[in-house]
Design a protein around this motif. Structure first.
Motif, mmCIF file in Angstrom:
data_model
loop_
_atom_site.group_PDB
_atom_site.id
_atom_site.type_symbol
_atom_site.label_atom_id
_atom_site.label_comp_id
_atom_site.label_asym_id
_atom_site.label_seq_id
_atom_site.Cartn_x
_atom_site.Cartn_y
_atom_site.Cartn_z
ATOM 1 N N UNK A 23 0.830 -1.193 0.000
ATOM 2 C CA UNK A 23 0.000 0.000 0.000
ATOM 3 C C UNK A 23 0.875 1.257 0.000
ATOM 4 N N UNK A 24 1.920 1.248 0.814
ATOM 5 C CA UNK A 24 2.828 2.395 0.869
ATOM 6 C C UNK A 24 3.529 2.586 -0.472
ATOM 7 N N UNK A 25 3.977 1.492 -1.082
ATOM 8 C CA UNK A 25 4.629 1.581 -2.396
ATOM 9 C C UNK A 25 3.667 2.109 -3.454
ATOM 10 N N UNK A 26 2.414 1.670 -3.395
ATOM 11 C CA UNK A 26 1.415 2.143 -4.358
ATOM 12 C C UNK A 26 1.152 3.630 -4.175
ATOM 13 N N UNK A 29 4.172 5.523 -5.584
ATOM 14 C CA UNK A 29 4.140 5.483 -7.046
ATOM 15 C C UNK A 29 3.087 6.434 -7.590
ATOM 16 N N UNK A 30 1.954 6.475 -6.946
ATOM 17 C CA UNK A 30 0.874 7.365 -7.384
ATOM 18 C C UNK A 30 1.290 8.834 -7.270
ATOM 19 N N UNK A 31 1.902 9.178 -6.152
ATOM 20 C CA UNK A 31 2.368 10.561 -5.951
ATOM 21 C C UNK A 31 3.424 10.933 -6.988
ATOM 22 N N UNK A 32 4.383 10.029 -7.227
ATOM 23 C CA UNK A 32 5.433 10.307 -8.207
ATOM 24 C C UNK A 32 4.845 10.492 -9.606
ATOM 25 N N UNK A 33 3.872 9.635 -9.958
ATOM 26 C CA UNK A 33 3.208 9.775 -11.254
ATOM 27 C C UNK A 33 2.513 11.120 -11.356
ATOM 28 N N UNK A 34 1.869 11.529 -10.281
ATOM 29 C CA UNK A 34 1.183 12.826 -10.253
ATOM 30 C C UNK A 34 2.144 13.985 -10.425
ATOM 31 N N UNK A 35 3.275 13.941 -9.723
ATOM 32 C CA UNK A 35 4.279 15.002 -9.860
ATOM 33 C C UNK A 35 4.826 15.047 -11.284
ATOM 34 N N UNK A 36 5.131 13.875 -11.830
ATOM 35 C CA UNK A 36 5.675 13.802 -13.186
ATOM 36 C C UNK A 36 4.669 14.357 -14.194
ATOM 37 N N UNK A 37 3.412 13.931 -14.081
ATOM 38 C CA UNK A 37 2.380 14.416 -14.998
ATOM 39 C C UNK A 37 2.222 15.928 -14.897
#
Length: 64
Positions: A23-26, A29-37
């Motif tokens: 859950x923590x890894x997900x 990953x979600x936060x990093x994807x959001x920052x990248x986008x």
């Protein structure tokens, strides 16, 4: 007596379960994807494009 930082370090902590780690890894990953986008959506600033164009022009002149 109040607990200090050293007292908190001395207490053993339970290891997170596999589900908690996933859950923590997900979430990470979600936060990093959001920052990248968000960065991609911003595009390249015009002053950087201008700087790159001037650099390209300067390199072209030195090669001639």
């Amino acid at each position: 007596m109040a607990e200090g930082p050293a007292d908190k370090l001395a207490k053993p902590k339970k290891k997170p379960s596999e589900a908690q780690r996933q859950n923590a890894n997900a979430m990470i990953a979600s936060k990093l994807r959001g920052y990248y986008d968000g960065i991609i959506d911003e595009g390249t600033p015009s002053h950087l494009l201008d700087l790159l164009e001037r650099l390209h022009d300067a390199e072209s002149k030195t090669k001639k």
